[in-house]
Design an enzyme around this catalytic site. Structure first.
Site, mmCIF file in Angstrom:
data_model
loop_
_atom_site.group_PDB
_atom_site.id
_atom_site.type_symbol
_atom_site.label_atom_id
_atom_site.label_comp_id
_atom_site.label_asym_id
_atom_site.label_seq_id
_atom_site.Cartn_x
_atom_site.Cartn_y
_atom_site.Cartn_z
ATOM 1 N N HIS A 234 18.777 15.167 -33.793
ATOM 2 C CA HIS A 234 17.363 14.914 -33.962
ATOM 3 C C HIS A 234 17.102 13.488 -34.412
ATOM 4 O O HIS A 234 17.896 12.893 -35.140
ATOM 5 C CB HIS A 234 16.765 15.885 -34.981
ATOM 6 C CG HIS A 234 16.625 17.270 -34.462
ATOM 7 N ND1 HIS A 234 16.655 18.378 -35.291
ATOM 8 C CD2 HIS A 234 16.440 17.753 -33.207
ATOM 9 C CE1 HIS A 234 16.494 19.471 -34.569
ATOM 10 N NE2 HIS A 234 16.378 19.115 -33.300
ATOM 11 N N THR B 260 7.769 19.369 -26.057
ATOM 12 C CA THR B 260 8.317 18.129 -25.492
ATOM 13 C C THR B 260 9.146 17.332 -26.495
ATOM 14 O O THR B 260 8.752 17.131 -27.644
ATOM 15 C CB THR B 260 7.171 17.246 -24.985
ATOM 16 O OG1 THR B 260 6.321 18.015 -24.142
ATOM 17 C CG2 THR B 260 7.701 16.047 -24.218
ATOM 18 N N GLU B 261 10.288 16.848 -26.017
ATOM 19 C CA GLU B 261 11.165 15.957 -26.782
ATOM 20 C C GLU B 261 10.901 14.522 -26.380
ATOM 21 O O GLU B 261 10.478 14.242 -25.257
ATOM 22 C CB GLU B 261 12.622 16.325 -26.511
ATOM 23 C CG GLU B 261 13.644 15.520 -27.296
ATOM 24 C CD GLU B 261 15.070 15.957 -27.007
ATOM 25 O OE1 GLU B 261 15.995 15.393 -27.631
ATOM 26 O OE2 GLU B 261 15.270 16.853 -26.158
ATOM 27 N N THR C 225 2.372 24.610 -14.373
ATOM 28 C CA THR C 225 2.802 24.566 -12.977
ATOM 29 C C THR C 225 4.024 23.675 -12.753
ATOM 30 O O THR C 225 4.545 23.606 -11.640
ATOM 31 C CB THR C 225 1.654 24.098 -12.069
ATOM 32 O OG1 THR C 225 1.151 22.834 -12.550
ATOM 33 C CG2 THR C 225 0.518 25.105 -12.081
ATOM 34 N N GLY C 226 4.497 22.982 -13.807
ATOM 35 C CA GLY C 226 5.729 22.212 -13.685
ATOM 36 C C GLY C 226 6.948 23.117 -13.749
ATOM 37 O O GLY C 226 6.843 24.316 -14.024
ATOM 38 N N TYR D 114 18.215 30.136 -33.153
ATOM 39 C CA TYR D 114 18.745 31.200 -32.297
ATOM 40 C C TYR D 114 19.944 31.895 -32.953
ATOM 41 O O TYR D 114 20.079 33.114 -32.898
ATOM 42 C CB TYR D 114 19.176 30.644 -30.936
ATOM 43 C CG TYR D 114 18.158 29.775 -30.239
ATOM 44 C CD1 TYR D 114 16.794 29.886 -30.505
ATOM 45 C CD2 TYR D 114 18.553 28.819 -29.316
ATOM 46 C CE1 TYR D 114 15.873 29.085 -29.860
ATOM 47 C CE2 TYR D 114 17.636 28.013 -28.660
ATOM 48 C CZ TYR D 114 16.303 28.139 -28.951
ATOM 49 O OH TYR D 114 15.394 27.331 -28.311
ATOM 50 N N GLU E 74 18.169 20.113 -42.375
ATOM 51 C CA GLU E 74 19.241 19.257 -41.881
ATOM 52 C C GLU E 74 19.186 17.928 -42.609
ATOM 53 O O GLU E 74 18.232 17.636 -43.334
ATOM 54 C CB GLU E 74 19.118 19.047 -40.369
ATOM 55 C CG GLU E 74 17.860 18.317 -39.946
ATOM 56 C CD GLU E 74 17.673 18.256 -38.443
ATOM 57 O OE1 GLU E 74 18.358 18.985 -37.716
ATOM 58 O OE2 GLU E 74 16.815 17.482 -37.995
#
Length: 291
Positions: free
Chosen positions: A249, A101-102, A17-18, A163, A211
């Site tokens: 990152h 989440t970050e 709902t956020g 992506y 990476e």
């Protein structure tokens, strides 16, 4: 076939709902994902209408699973609340927990990763774009319209590079693409995905994106040499990264000669992995090996 999620997956969204949760719930539904509920204790008993579908909101993951037979949860909650959300999902016995989440504190990740493992919950993330089996299910924030279903398996630390490779190889398509996240501590690893793709009869080739920083790619290279029979194409981001500087990152930092892109490339090539110096070069290598 696919790994971790498929057309039978029933997905709930913690934090649906956020703003972000609702936006990506809409995208997941538009992609054909079977989103069966949301979780928000303050809005339990209500529902939302998304993409023409009424999705109920439950007070807990346990309640949502009992009512819907959900087996996948996607977590869209602020960093301070991620540990409680993942612990709740693990304790309820969910099969897969995808943490978008970050900025999750590393000590929290260490704790909920261990709890998830003891509960048999596959943790993906945190700080990841999720995973997609094109045409079947999409759990996270990966755009569903950039690629097609096919026979390439993709595992990547980077969402953006996920992506790009999916788009460049859209004419061939993917069985599943998994964004494992770029934090220093994560749940599902390159090796976990490599093992799953090796066992998937509908994955013919594996693309692995790594990476700078840490030794995950070197460990993956050792695993590939011993256990993977399918062709693997790799790309390592960060060939031009300056020493000692965090790049994007939290886990992407090089100290001395440890964790450099070159060292990772050499380890992968020694294991028989063809490594591209750019994403486009990696895509060309895929085409060559599938020709």
């Amino acid at each position: 076939m696919a790994i971790f999620i498929d057309r039978n997956s029933k997905v709930i969204v913690q934090g649906m709902t956020g703003i972000e949760g609702m936006k990506h719930t809409r995208r997941m539904l538009a992609a054909g994902t079977d989103v069966v509920g949301g979780v928000n204790p303050r809005k339990a008993g209500t529902s939302v209408t998304v993409e023409g579908r009424t999705v109920p909101v439950f007070g807990s993951v346990k309640e949502a699973m009992a009512a819907t037979d959900a087996d996948v949860t996607v977590v869209f909650v602020p960093p301070p609340f991620v540990r409680a959300a993942v612990d709740e999902a693990s304790d309820a016995g969910i099969d897969v927990a995808v943490v978008i989440t970050e900025g999750v504190p590393v000590h929290d990740t260490v704790a909920f990763r261990a709890r998830a493992a003891s509960s048999g919950t596959r943790l993906i993330g945190p700080n990841c774009p999720g995973l997609i089996s094109p045409g079947q299910s999409n759990a996270g924030i990966i755009p569903a319209d950039i690629t097609t279903a096919g026979r390439i398996g993709l595992v990547s630390k980077s969402g953006t590079l996920t992506y790009q490779l999916m788009y460049e190889l859209r004419d061939i398509g993917f069985s599943t693409a998994v964004g494992i996240g770029g934090d220093p501590v994560i749940g599902t690893t390159h090796i976990d995905c490599l093992r799953a793709f090796e066992q998937d009869p509908d994955t013919d080739l594996i693309v692995m994106i790594g990476e700078i920083g840490g030794d995950a790619e070197e460990r993956a290279a050792a695993y590939i040499a011993e256990h993977i029979s399918k062709p693997v194409v790799g790309y390592v981001a960060g060939f031009t990264a300056p020493e000692g500087k965090t790049m994007g990152h939290a886990g992407a930092i090089v100290s001395g000669s440890s964790g450099t892109a070159l060292a990772k490339q050499q380890a992968l090539e020694a294991a028989g992995v063809a490594v591209g110096r750019t994403p486009s070069a990696a895509a060309r290598l895929v085409r060559e090996r599938l020709a």
